[in-house]
Design a protein around this motif. Structure first.
Motif: not given
Length: 297
Positions: A179, A186, A260
Motif C-alpha cells: 500500500n 487496514d 507508510r
C-alpha cells in the motif's frame, strides 16, 4: 544528609558490591560500610539487603537511588553554571525530548552557536512527554521538545516550524507494504506496536484516537513502547506493525523495514518549551535568543 554520602550510596547501588564500590571510591570497605549504616539510621529505613558478596536495594533503597540521582545531577548542573567564566559565554545546556526529526533544527541552532561560542556544551535527554516535563519541573532540564497535543500552560514556548508525520513501520515483505498509504480499516485485524504517546489521552484529546474513529478500542495492541528503536526491532522480528513518526527509524534501501503514512494524513506540531520565570545562565539565554530568532522567521 551529605552529598558525598549520596555519591557513595549511588556507587554502591551501581556496583552491587561494597567491596567494588570501595575500590572505585578509594576508601576502605569498613569506612564505606559505616557511612551506609549511618545513612540508614539517619533515614530510619533499611536501604540494602546484604549478602556475603553483594548488596541488593530494598524498595526504599530504589526510591533513594532515584532521588539521589536527581540531586547529584542538579548539583552538577549548578556547579557548571557557577564555574562558567563571566568574560566568555560558556556553560551547560540541558535539552529533553522524544524522538523527532525536528531535532535537526535544534542541532542547526547549536551548530551556529558553536562557531562563536565553542565552550557551550549540550546534554540531551530522551524520553516521552511525561519524562521530559517532570525533569523540566524539577529544574533538571533547561528546555523540552514536546509533540502536540501537550499541556503548555506552565511553560513559555516557541513553535518549531516543522511537523511530524504519523504512519506505520513494517517489514518490506508485509502485505501492507504494497500500500502507498495506510487507512484505519487496514489496522483493524493486525497486531500493532504503539507508542504510549499515541495511546495517551492528553487534555481529553488523542489525535490518533480521533483519526482512527469509533473502532479505536478494537485495535489489537500487542506492545507499547517509549522509544522507537526498540519498537523497530520488534517489527523486524515479525511481532507486528509499529505506529510511529516518520524519519526516526531506518527505512533506507538497505533496511528490511519501510514506512507508510496514514491516510487521511495525520501530523503533529512541536514546541520547544521552558519554565515560566526561569532564570537562565548566559549560555542558556544565548541559546534561547538564537532559537527565538531562527524560529520566529
Amino acid at each position: 544528609m551529605e552529598l558525598r554520602v549520596l555519591r557513595y550510596f549511588l556507587t554502591v547501588a551501581r556496583e552491587g558490591s561494597i567491596t567494588g564500590a570501595a575500590n572505585i571510591l578509594h576508601v576502605t570497605q569498613p569506612t564505606l560500610s559505616r557511612q551506609l549504616k549511618d545513612l540508614e539510621q539517619e533515614l530510619g529505613k533499611k536501604l540494602f539487603i546484604r549478602s556475603s558478596h553483594s548488596v541488593i536495594l530494598t524498595d526504599e533503597g530504589m526510591l533513594l537511588r532515584k532521588r539521589a540521582e536527581e540531586i547529584v545531577d542538579m548539583v552538577g548542573k549548578l556547579e557548571a553554571e557557577f564555574s562558567s567564566k563571566e568574560e566568555t559565554i560558556s556553560g551547560e545546556i540541558y535539552i529533553g525530548g522524544g524522538e523527532t526529526d525536528a531535532m535537526r533544527q535544534i542541532a542547526s541552532v547549536a551548530k551556529e552557536l558553536q562557531i562563536n561560542y565553542p565552550n557551550i556544551r549540550y546534554h540531551l535527554y530522551s524520553g516521552n512527554s511525561d519524562d521530559v516535563t517532570e525533569r523540566l519541573d524539577k529544574g533538571l532540564l533547561d528546555f523540552g521538545i514536546l509533540i502536540q497535543p501537550a499541556d503548555l500552560s506552565k511553560y513559555n514556548y516557541v513553535n518549531i516550524p516543522a511537523k511530524d508525520v504519523w504512519g506505520v513501520i513494517m517489514r518490506k515483505d508485509s502485505p501492507l507494504a504494497f500500500n502507498d498509504t495506510i487507512q484505519a480499516v487496514d489496522l483493524l485485524n493486525v497486531p500493532l506496536i504503539c507508542s504510549r504517546q499515541a495511546m495517551k489521552q492528553t487534555l481529553n484529546k488523542n489525535e490518533f484516537a480521533d483519526w482512527f474513529g469509533e473502532d479505536f478500542d478494537k485495535l489489537n495492541v500487542v506492545t507499547t513502547y517509549n522509544l522507537a528503536y526498540n519498537a523497530a526491532i520488534m517489527v523486524e522480528e515479525g511481532l507486528g506493525y509499529a505506529i510511529t513518526l516518520d524519519k526516526i527509524v531506518n527505512t533506507s534501501s538497505d533496511s528490511t523495514l519501510c514506512f507508510r503514512p496514514l491516510e487521511p494524513r495525520l501530523e503533529s506540531s512541536l514546541n520547544i518549551v521552558w519554565k515560566k520565570h526561569q532564570v537562565f545562565s548566559s549560555a542558556t539565554d544565548m541559546f534561547l535568543k538564537a532559537i527565538q530568532a531562527k524560529f520566529s522567521n
